[in-house]
Structures are given as structure tokens and as C-alpha cells.
Design a protein around this motif. Structure first.
Motif, PDB file in Angstrom:
ATOM      1  N   ALA A 368       0.828  -1.200   0.000  1.00  0.00           N
ATOM      2  CA  ALA A 368       0.000   0.000   0.000  1.00  0.00           C
ATOM      3  C   ALA A 368       0.862   1.249   0.000  1.00  0.00           C
ATOM      4  N   GLY A 369       0.302   2.355  -0.494  1.00  0.00           N
ATOM      5  CA  GLY A 369       1.004   3.627  -0.509  1.00  0.00           C
ATOM      6  C   GLY A 369       0.474   4.563   0.558  1.00  0.00           C
ATOM      7  N   GLY A 370       0.618   5.865   0.326  1.00  0.00           N
ATOM      8  CA  GLY A 370       0.141   6.856   1.279  1.00  0.00           C
ATOM      9  C   GLY A 370       1.138   7.133   2.392  1.00  0.00           C
ATOM     10  N   VAL A 371       0.670   7.884   3.389  1.00  0.00           N
ATOM     11  CA  VAL A 371       1.528   8.248   4.527  1.00  0.00           C
ATOM     12  C   VAL A 371       1.861   7.032   5.375  1.00  0.00           C
ATOM     13  N   LYS A 372       1.011   6.075   5.466  1.00  0.00           N
ATOM     14  CA  LYS A 372       1.107   4.824   6.219  1.00  0.00           C
ATOM     15  C   LYS A 372       0.468   4.987   7.600  1.00  0.00           C
ATOM     16  N   LEU A 373      -0.249   3.944   7.990  1.00  0.00           N
ATOM     17  CA  LEU A 373      -1.041   3.976   9.212  1.00  0.00           C
ATOM     18  C   LEU A 373      -0.187   4.099  10.464  1.00  0.00           C
ATOM     19  N   LEU A 374       1.003   3.505  10.460  1.00  0.00           N
ATOM     20  CA  LEU A 374       1.838   3.567  11.660  1.00  0.00           C
ATOM     21  C   LEU A 374       2.266   4.995  11.951  1.00  0.00           C
ATOM     22  N   ARG A 375       2.526   5.791  10.926  1.00  0.00           N
ATOM     23  CA  ARG A 375       2.890   7.193  11.137  1.00  0.00           C
ATOM     24  C   ARG A 375       1.700   7.974  11.694  1.00  0.00           C
ATOM     25  N   VAL A 376       0.513   7.711  11.164  1.00  0.00           N
ATOM     26  CA  VAL A 376      -0.681   8.375  11.688  1.00  0.00           C
ATOM     27  C   VAL A 376      -0.924   7.964  13.134  1.00  0.00           C
ATOM     28  N   TYR A 377      -0.707   6.697  13.426  1.00  0.00           N
ATOM     29  CA  TYR A 377      -0.893   6.200  14.793  1.00  0.00           C
ATOM     30  C   TYR A 377       0.077   6.866  15.756  1.00  0.00           C
ATOM     31  N   ALA A 378       1.338   7.040  15.333  1.00  0.00           N
ATOM     32  CA  ALA A 378       2.333   7.684  16.191  1.00  0.00           C
ATOM     33  C   ALA A 378       1.942   9.127  16.488  1.00  0.00           C
ATOM     34  N   LEU A 379       1.440   9.834  15.489  1.00  0.00           N
ATOM     35  CA  LEU A 379       1.009  11.216  15.709  1.00  0.00           C
ATOM     36  C   LEU A 379      -0.200  11.280  16.643  1.00  0.00           C
ATOM     37  N   GLU A 440      -8.807  21.928  -9.536  1.00  0.00           N
ATOM     38  CA  GLU A 440      -9.414  20.745  -8.922  1.00  0.00           C
ATOM     39  C   GLU A 440      -8.792  19.473  -9.473  1.00  0.00           C
ATOM     40  N   GLN A 441      -8.603  19.423 -10.779  1.00  0.00           N
ATOM     41  CA  GLN A 441      -7.968  18.255 -11.370  1.00  0.00           C
ATOM     42  C   GLN A 441      -6.527  18.104 -10.887  1.00  0.00           C
ATOM     43  N   THR A 442      -5.862  19.224 -10.691  1.00  0.00           N
ATOM     44  CA  THR A 442      -4.477  19.189 -10.217  1.00  0.00           C
ATOM     45  C   THR A 442      -4.369  18.509  -8.856  1.00  0.00           C
ATOM     46  N   MET A 443      -5.228  18.894  -7.934  1.00  0.00           N
ATOM     47  CA  MET A 443      -5.170  18.318  -6.594  1.00  0.00           C
ATOM     48  C   MET A 443      -5.471  16.825  -6.624  1.00  0.00           C
ATOM     49  N   VAL A 444      -6.472  16.436  -7.379  1.00  0.00           N
ATOM     50  CA  VAL A 444      -6.839  15.022  -7.448  1.00  0.00           C
ATOM     51  C   VAL A 444      -5.727  14.202  -8.088  1.00  0.00           C
ATOM     52  N   LEU A 445      -5.181  14.679  -9.197  1.00  0.00           N
ATOM     53  CA  LEU A 445      -4.127  13.937  -9.888  1.00  0.00           C
ATOM     54  C   LEU A 445      -2.852  13.856  -9.057  1.00  0.00           C
ATOM     55  N   ALA A 446      -2.507  14.943  -8.369  1.00  0.00           N
ATOM     56  CA  ALA A 446      -1.301  14.931  -7.542  1.00  0.00           C
ATOM     57  C   ALA A 446      -1.430  13.916  -6.406  1.00  0.00           C
ATOM     58  N   ILE A 447      -2.567  13.907  -5.731  1.00  0.00           N
ATOM     59  CA  ILE A 447      -2.781  12.958  -4.632  1.00  0.00           C
ATOM     60  C   ILE A 447      -2.870  11.537  -5.164  1.00  0.00           C
ATOM     61  N   ALA A 448      -3.519  11.355  -6.313  1.00  0.00           N
ATOM     62  CA  ALA A 448      -3.623  10.020  -6.896  1.00  0.00           C
ATOM     63  C   ALA A 448      -2.252   9.459  -7.231  1.00  0.00           C
ATOM     64  N   ALA A 449      -1.356  10.291  -7.759  1.00  0.00           N
ATOM     65  CA  ALA A 449      -0.024   9.817  -8.130  1.00  0.00           C
ATOM     66  C   ALA A 449       0.844   9.556  -6.907  1.00  0.00           C
ATOM     67  N   LEU A 450       0.839  10.468  -5.941  1.00  0.00           N
ATOM     68  CA  LEU A 450       1.719  10.334  -4.780  1.00  0.00           C
ATOM     69  C   LEU A 450       1.260   9.254  -3.808  1.00  0.00           C
ATOM     70  N   THR A 451      -0.029   8.935  -3.812  1.00  0.00           N
ATOM     71  CA  THR A 451      -0.532   7.850  -2.968  1.00  0.00           C
ATOM     72  C   THR A 451      -0.623   6.535  -3.721  1.00  0.00           C
ATOM     73  N   THR A 452      -0.231   6.527  -4.996  1.00  0.00           N
ATOM     74  CA  THR A 452      -0.320   5.353  -5.878  1.00  0.00           C
ATOM     75  C   THR A 452      -1.738   4.792  -5.920  1.00  0.00           C
ATOM     76  N   THR A 453      -2.711   5.686  -6.047  1.00  0.00           N
ATOM     77  CA  THR A 453      -4.120   5.299  -6.154  1.00  0.00           C
ATOM     78  C   THR A 453      -4.695   5.955  -7.405  1.00  0.00           C
ATOM     79  N   GLY A 454      -4.408   5.386  -8.558  1.00  0.00           N
ATOM     80  CA  GLY A 454      -4.792   6.009  -9.815  1.00  0.00           C
ATOM     81  C   GLY A 454      -6.282   6.126 -10.010  1.00  0.00           C
TER      82      GLY A 454
END
Length: 503
Positions: A368-379, A440-454
Motif C-alpha cells: 500500500a502507498g500513502g503516509v502509512k497507518l503507523l505514522r498516523v498512529y504515532a502522531l 481541482e484536477q491538479t489536486m486530485v491527480l497529484a494525490i492520486a499519483a503520490l498515494t499510488t491510487t490512480g
């Protein structure tokens, strides 16, 4: 033989594996009498394998100064070079395609993003199988790299639990040669992980077949689930034929993208604790259930103008639950009851919710991609402790040494990564805006690419975004963003910055 292969540079081995997996669609195409595509993939496999042998002979005596950083560099170069090699069979199968489109398709599949620039009906089943195989290969590679390359360097989320500086190994491990040798670690973990990864894929494939999916569609969806690529074939996931039973099977397999402790047969010290006490699994359950209940209960408390049949209660609840979990694991499969759920909640497609889930991402050392749950849990734990100190300034934090390390150093590293991730979104968004894409498309595409969720391009915005309508500069920017999102910014910084300056 394995010992001789382990002595070769990692990039050469990966190139050989890229040629070997090209035989999978070749065998399938030959079996269904699609001889033209069978020749395309077979000849491409031969070219890549011959090139691998030549490079293997030329680099047989290569000895890197720093094996750990050498393997990290090879992993980065793999995402820079292998997509061009993987695009060779695709360009042979689609002679009228461009190099940019073929490269983007392979970067998307190899990084488990799952975005496609080709309409599904344009590609033959063998080509769809190639996309899924590349995604499956990329998913296994990132899992293997997390155990054998990133974890010894305290990268990929390991720095949160260890509390050590990212990019540096544990003190004293260099004294143990067999433990510190990255080649031996790669071989050992590959032999441990691949049978489990392949067996689960095979069992899911058989389960989907029994439930009514066609053979090729079931195999593509099984590969797309385990790799979190969310790749589908000519038939959309919602219309695959397995129905609710198939979605239940895939939903259970999402656990392997939420926590690495769900993988059976993987011998880890942390696996001695009960699985239900895993912090990533419990946090994922909290997030998914919260989103599901909020969207589901909105039907009665907010969306008073909507009407719903009693028969839509369970399908709506399941549609939200499955889709939310799918995007949390950055897989991107959409339930066949998702439209029913969207109508039930009265807000249409909750794209912002799906964007937030994808940003949080799945578990560490998973595909999986994204920030990762363990980092969110630590915060979250750090914030909880700070609130306790406001109420009781002299209180002592509970949980032992491990919990205190997670709340202090772990939360600090998690916050650094979160800021780097946010900066990456800002940089990619700025580049896309300069390339002429709407905000709007910019934000969606940027998040889709960086989170590997096309798949966010289809559901994240008010109107679906078609990748094939984007210009070549935009595709290049998104392809590079997929690589950054897959490798994570900390790993790239650890490779670029000098190791002697980190303490």
C-alpha cells in the motif's frame, strides 16, 4: 544457482525477472490462439533475457563499496529504468502507441498505481494480463524491499517504531556479516515472502473463479488485490461476475495491505503478539467504520430529501465499507453497490473522503502507498500524551519503553515525513498547474499519483478525469510523482544526502 544470482547487481536481476514475467502473457496468448500477441511477448522476453545475460557477464565481478546504499540506489534506478524495459512488450503489442503512453502505463503498473491511458476495450486480454503481472511484480518488489533494503536503513516506516535516524542502520549490526549483507537478506526474504505472496494470489484467484468470474478476469483481480494496484481487465470490477461473495474475499485480503503481520508464515518477532492488538489494524478499523457510519447515517440525519428502500440498507452499508477500505489500502476497487451507497447518503460521490483515506494509506512493509497507518498512529499517540500532560503535568506516560519511543522519536519522524509528503503534493500541483491543468484536477491527480491510487481520478473529482486526455508533459510529471510516492521522499533523501553527516 541462487548464490550466483545473489552476487549479481540487483538491477540486473530485476531486468531478468522483467523478461521472465513477460512469458506469462505469452503463454496465455498462445493458449487462447492469439498467436500474434504470443509472439510479441515471447520475442520481447527473449530480448530482455539475452540483455540480462550480457549485463550479468559484464558485471559479475562488481563489488560495491557500500552494499546497503548500493541496493537502495538499485531500487531507485529500477523505477527509472525498468519501465522502459517493461514498455517493450507493450509497444510490440500496440504498434500505434507512443513511447510516453507506454512508459506511463508501465510506471503506473510497476508502482502499483493502476492508472491507465488506454480504454479497456482497446487492449487484448493478453495486454491486460501484462499490466496486471507488472503490477503484481511491482507489489512484491516493494514488499521485499521493505524487509530487505528499507528496514535495515530505518526507512519505509521502520524509523517510526525503531526511533532511529532514517537512512542509518542499527548500531552494531555491521559487525554481524551474515545479518548485514543485503544480498543474503534479499535472498532470504525473497524465499520467505514469495511462496506466501504467490499462494494467497492463487487461492484468491481460485475463489473468484468458483464464485463466477472468468479465468483471466479473476486472475487480474487477484493480482490487483495483492499488489494494491487495482488493475482491471476488459471487464470492470463491478461487473466481473463474482458478486458480493467475490467482494468479501477481496475485502478479507485487504488485511495484507493494512498490516504486514497478517501475512502467514512470515517469521517476525512482533508476530508473537495477537493480531487483533496490532495498532495499524485497529486504526484502520476505526477509520473505515467511522467513515462508513458517517456516510450511512447521513441518510436519516442530513439527507432528508432522499428516499431509500429497506432493501438498500445492507447493500449501501457494504458498498461504503468495501470502497472505503479499498481506497484506504490504495487499491482503488469500487464495490458494485457503491452507486447505491452514494445515492443512499445523498452526497453523490464523496471524493474528498476517498482522497483523505488514500492519503492515510495502508500499513508499513506492505504494497500500500500513502503516509502509512503507523505514522498516523504515532502522531495520534503523541497528541494523546500531550493532552494528558496538559491535564496532569506530572503524569508518567504508560506503555513502556516501546510506547514512549513511538510517542517521542517516532512521532517526530512521522511529522517530518508528513511535511515532506505535503510538500510533494504542493510541488507536483504547482508543476501540473504550470502544465495547464485545472486546480481541482491538479489536486486530485497529484494525490492520486503520490498515494499510488490512480482510480482517484475517476471518483475524486466532480467529473471523472481521463488519463488519455492529458498531454505528454502532464503524463511525465505524474509518472515521476508515482515513483516519488512509491519510493517515499525519505528514501530518496537518504540516497542523495551523505551518510556521514547524519547522526
Amino acid at each position: 544457482m541462487l548464490a550466483r544470482l545473489a552476487e549479481l547487481p540487483l538491477l540486473v536481476v530485476l531486468l531478468g525477472l522483467a523478461g521472465a514475467i513477460a512469458l506469462v502473457p505469452a503463454v496465455y496468448a498462445f493458449g487462447v490462439n492469439d498467436h500474434e500477441h504470443a509472439r510479441d511477448f515471447f520475442y520481447s522476453a527473449l530480448i530482455l533475457l539475452v540483455l540480462t545475460v550480457m549485463l550479468g557477464i559484464a558485471t559479475a565481478a562488481y563489488l560495491p563499496r557500500d552494499p546497503a546504499r548500493s541496493h537502495l540506489a538499485a531500487l531507485v534506478l529500477a523505477y527509472a529504468i525498468l519501465p522502459f524495459a517493461l514498455a517493450l512488450p507493450l509497444m510490440e503489442a500496440l504498434p500505434d502507441t507512443s513511447l510516453v503512453n507506454a512508459w506511463f502505463e508501465m510506471v503506473s503498473a510497476f508502482s502499483t498505481t493502476g492508472a491507465s491511458v488506454y480504454p479497456p476495450d482497446r487492449l487484448a486480454d493478453a495486454v491486460h494480463l501484462w499490466r496486471a503481472t507488472v503490477g503484481w511484480f511491482g507489489g512484491f518488489l516493494i514488499i521485499l524491499a521493505a524487509y530487505a533494503i528499507l528496514a535495515p536503513l530505518n526507512l519505509g516506516g521502520t524509523e517510526v517504531s525503531s526511533g532511529r535516524v532514517p537512512g542509518r542502520g542499527a548500531a552494531g549490526t555491521a559487525q554481524v556479516a551474515r545479518t548485514a549483507d543485503p544480498a543474503l537478506r534479499l535472498t532470504r526474504f525473497a524465499l520467505m515472502l514469495f511462496p506466501v505472496y504467490g499462494s494467497i494470489t492463487f487461492l484468491l484467484w481460485c475463489g473468484l473463479l468458483v464464485l463466477g468470474e472468468s479465468g483471466i478476469s479473476a486472475l487480474i483481480h487477484a493480482m490487483g488485490t495483492l499488489s494494491t494496484s487495482g488493475i482491471t481487465g476488459a471487464t470492470a470490477f463491478q461487473d466481473a461476475g463474482a458478486g458480493a461473495g467475490g467482494e468479501v474475499l477481496i475485502f478479507l485480503c485487504f488485511a495484507f495491505a493494512i498490516t504486514r503481520r497478517a501475512l502467514p508464515g512470515v517469521r517476525l518477532a512482533e508476530n508473537r503478539r495477537p493480531l487483533l492488538k496490532d495498532p495499524e489494524l485497529r486504526l484502520a478499523a476505526l477509520l473505515v467504520l467511522s467513515v462508513t457510519l458517517i456516510l450511512f447515517l447521513r441518510h436519516w440525519f442530513v439527507a432528508t430529501e432522499t428516499e431509500g428502500d429497506a432493501a438498500e440498507v445492507l447493500p449501501s452499508f457494504w458498498g461504503i465499507l468495501f470502497t472505503a477500505t479499498s481506497f484506504l489500502t490504495t487499491t482503488g476497487y469500487v464495490s458494485s453497490h457503491w452507486q447505491t451507497a452514494a445515492d443512499w447518503s445523498g452526497i453523490g460521490t464523496p471524493g474528498l473522503v476517498l482522497l483523505g483515506l488514500a492519503i492515510m494509506g495502508g500499513g508499513t512493509a506492505t504494497a500500500a502507498g500513502g503516509v502509512k497507518l503507523l505514522r498516523v498512529y504515532a502522531l495520534l499517540r503523541h497528541g494523546e500524551r500531550e493532552l494528558e500532560k496538559i491535564i496532569h503535568p506530572n503524569s508518567i506516560g504508560r506503555g513502556g519503553t516501546e510506547a514512549r519511543r513511538l510517542r517521542r522519536e517516532g512521532a517526530q519522524f512521522a511529522w517530518v515525513f508528513f511535511m515532506l509528503f505535503a510538500t510533494s503534493i504542493a510541488v507536483v500541483s504547482a508543476l501540473l498547474l504550470l502544465a495547464g491543468v485545472g486546480f481541482e484536477q491538479t489536486m486530485v491527480l497529484a494525490i492520486a499519483a503520490l498515494t499510488t491510487t490512480g482510480q482517484l481520478a475517476e471518483l475524486g473529482a466532480a467529473q471523472p478525469i481521463a488519463y488519455h486526455d492529458l498531454g505528454d508533459p502532464v503524463k511525465i510529471i505524474l509518472g515521476l510523482a508515482m515513483v516519488v510516492g512509491r519510493l517515499e521522499t525519505l528514501a530518496l533523501l537518504a540516497l542523495i544526502l551523505p551518510s556521514r553527516g547524519r547522526r
